[in-house]
Scaffold this motif. Structure first.
Motif, PDB file in Angstrom:
ATOM      1  N   GLY A  64       0.876  -1.313   0.236  1.00  0.00           N
ATOM      2  CA  GLY A  64      -0.018   0.109  -0.150  1.00  0.00           C
ATOM      3  C   GLY A  64       0.680   1.267  -0.058  1.00  0.00           C
ATOM      4  O   GLY A  64       1.779   1.414  -0.960  1.00  0.00           O
ATOM      5  N   ASP A  65       0.613   2.296   1.057  1.00  0.00           N
ATOM      6  CA  ASP A  65       1.396   3.245   1.160  1.00  0.00           C
ATOM      7  C   ASP A  65       2.885   3.126   1.817  1.00  0.00           C
ATOM      8  O   ASP A  65       3.826   4.000   1.809  1.00  0.00           O
ATOM      9  CB  ASP A  65       0.714   4.589   1.902  1.00  0.00           C
ATOM     10  N   ALA A  66       2.778   1.783   2.613  1.00  0.00           N
ATOM     11  CA  ALA A  66       4.036   1.802   3.454  1.00  0.00           C
ATOM     12  C   ALA A  66       5.168   1.143   2.422  1.00  0.00           C
ATOM     13  O   ALA A  66       4.992   0.330   1.585  1.00  0.00           O
ATOM     14  CB  ALA A  66       3.562   0.838   4.605  1.00  0.00           C
ATOM     15  N   GLU A 122       8.394  -0.232   8.946  1.00  0.00           N
ATOM     16  CA  GLU A 122       7.404   0.158   7.733  1.00  0.00           C
ATOM     17  C   GLU A 122       7.352   1.905   7.734  1.00  0.00           C
ATOM     18  O   GLU A 122       6.481   2.322   8.714  1.00  0.00           O
ATOM     19  CB  GLU A 122       6.199  -0.473   8.000  1.00  0.00           C
ATOM     20  N   LEU A 123       8.100   2.290   6.879  1.00  0.00           N
ATOM     21  CA  LEU A 123       7.902   3.715   6.560  1.00  0.00           C
ATOM     22  C   LEU A 123       6.279   4.055   6.004  1.00  0.00           C
ATOM     23  O   LEU A 123       5.872   3.419   5.068  1.00  0.00           O
ATOM     24  CB  LEU A 123       8.876   4.165   5.732  1.00  0.00           C
ATOM     25  N   THR A 124       5.736   5.152   6.430  1.00  0.00           N
ATOM     26  CA  THR A 124       4.639   5.434   6.107  1.00  0.00           C
ATOM     27  C   THR A 124       4.358   7.129   5.160  1.00  0.00           C
ATOM     28  O   THR A 124       3.595   7.201   4.159  1.00  0.00           O
ATOM     29  CB  THR A 124       3.407   5.418   6.978  1.00  0.00           C
ATOM     30  N   ARG A 125       5.377   7.937   5.632  1.00  0.00           N
ATOM     31  CA  ARG A 125       5.451   9.217   5.028  1.00  0.00           C
ATOM     32  C   ARG A 125       6.801   9.585   5.059  1.00  0.00           C
ATOM     33  O   ARG A 125       7.633   9.373   5.807  1.00  0.00           O
ATOM     34  CB  ARG A 125       4.742  10.240   5.758  1.00  0.00           C
ATOM     35  N   ILE A 126       7.003  10.120   3.649  1.00  0.00           N
ATOM     36  CA  ILE A 126       8.544  10.534   3.579  1.00  0.00           C
ATOM     37  C   ILE A 126       8.558  11.701   2.707  1.00  0.00           C
ATOM     38  O   ILE A 126       7.467  12.200   2.584  1.00  0.00           O
ATOM     39  CB  ILE A 126       9.312   9.414   2.605  1.00  0.00           C
ATOM     40  N   GLU A 127       9.784  12.638   2.730  1.00  0.00           N
ATOM     41  CA  GLU A 127       9.704  13.750   1.951  1.00  0.00           C
ATOM     42  C   GLU A 127      11.202  13.558   1.030  1.00  0.00           C
ATOM     43  O   GLU A 127      12.151  13.255   1.555  1.00  0.00           O
ATOM     44  CB  GLU A 127       9.912  15.029   2.950  1.00  0.00           C
ATOM     45  N   ILE A 128      10.975  13.804  -0.177  1.00  0.00           N
ATOM     46  CA  ILE A 128      12.224  13.806  -1.023  1.00  0.00           C
ATOM     47  C   ILE A 128      12.095  15.002  -2.115  1.00  0.00           C
ATOM     48  O   ILE A 128      10.773  15.218  -2.419  1.00  0.00           O
ATOM     49  CB  ILE A 128      12.450  12.313  -1.761  1.00  0.00           C
TER      50      ILE A 128
END
Length: 313
Positions: free
Chosen positions: A264-266, A277-283
């Motif tokens: 899914g989003d993870a 399990e990462l769920t939100r990142i910024e790049i």
């Protein structure tokens, strides 16, 4: 009671609102300049205008000018809340009754900097907000009141800060009536129980993927918004990690930092004998679901975050 209040954050604004409701005679509010780059800065102009309270924007209280100006206000009480700079004794001696600070830790434990971040990074299940008498040494004065704050497994920096703000309201409601009744609560701190938490800088947020999934999860949530965020590098690109799922206890053996799967989003990433399990990142200044690293940004399962902390930052 004639009161001067110094702050720049939501905790301070909440305490001001409670003091106003309790009938404090608010003389002045001092806050930081509007252009200061502070993660949790709040605007006090609306509060001051609505209540016809003097508002001043200052860099430091420790000047001859502010000794004179605060003396002219003739306060009974001085509150300094969320102010990162120590206040000198010549300022603290001005109020006729007491000068108070607040610190989101169970003093005498947790003196120092970044207490919300450290409480989460350390995986604590409880912290506190302490109101204390200000002295020149940081967080060392007698305790006037303390409210316990439970920490949930899913709390991050933002949600824990909301609990701290609520605790600030509770403390003002409990302590101010006692002050107005000429009772000044104070309990000396036990110096033998005192601990010190160090300052954190943005560059301290780098993730060590050889830690356990629980340690990495706590590391991420302790540095989430409004703080600069935990981060790592993927093929030389900096990736800020804003959120993750609480880890399971199921052991998984994968090379630390390796992208193991998308769900899914993870995004599942290897750690010490487990997966985070990462769920939100910024790049590239764009915040998005963690899975976007694979579905949108050109990375693949099997690619690996840098985990050696001696590598470039």
């Amino acid at each position: 009671m004639r009161t001067v209040f110094v702050s720049h954050n939501d905790l301070g604004l909440a305490c001001l609102e409670e003091l106003d409701r309790a009938g404090a005679d608010l003389q002045a509010v001092l806050t930081r300049p509007e252009l200061d780059r502070i993660a949790d800065q709040t605007d006090f102009a609306g509060f001051a205008a609505e209540r016809d309270v003097d508002l001043h924007r200052v860099e430091s209280l420790n000047t001859d000018e502010w000794v004179d100006r605060l003396t002219d206000y003739d306060p009974d009480l001085l509150f300094v809340v969320g102010w990162s700079r120590l206040v000198e004794a010549r300022i603290l001696d001005i109020p006729s009754v007491a000068a108070f600070g607040m610190h989101p830790a169970p003093l005498p434990r947790g003196r120092g900097r970044a207490p919300i971040a450290w409480s989460l990074i350390k995986g604590l299940d409880e912290t506190a907000l302490t109101m204390f008498h200000l002295v020149e040494a940081a967080d060392a004065g007698d305790i006037a009141g303390q409210v316990s704050i439970p920490i949930d497994e899913r709390d991050d920096a933002a949600s824990l800060y909301e609990k701290v703000v609520d605790a600030g309201r509770t403390l003002v409601r409990e302590v101010y009536p006692r002050l107005a009744a000429c009772e000044v609560p104070r309990t000396p701190q036990d110096e033998d129980e005192a601990t010190w938490w160090p300052r954190r800088r943005p560059e301290h947020g780098r993730i060590d993927w050889t830690k356990t999934p629980r340690e990495i999860y706590d590391w991420i949530r302790g540095q989430s918004h409004p703080y600069p965020g935990a981060f790592s590098f993927l093929d030389g690109q900096r990736v800020t990690i804003w959120a993750a799922n609480p880890p399971s206890d199921e052991p998984t053996f994968v090379r630390p930092g390796t992208i193991r799967y998308v769900d899914g989003d993870a995004l599942g990433v290897g750690a010490w004998e487990g997966v985070v399990e990462l769920t939100r990142i910024e790049i590239e200044r764009s915040e998005r679901p963690a899975s976007a690293l694979v579905t949108e940004c050109g990375f693949d399962v099997g690619d690996r975050f840098e985990h050696d902390l001696t590598e470039k930052t």
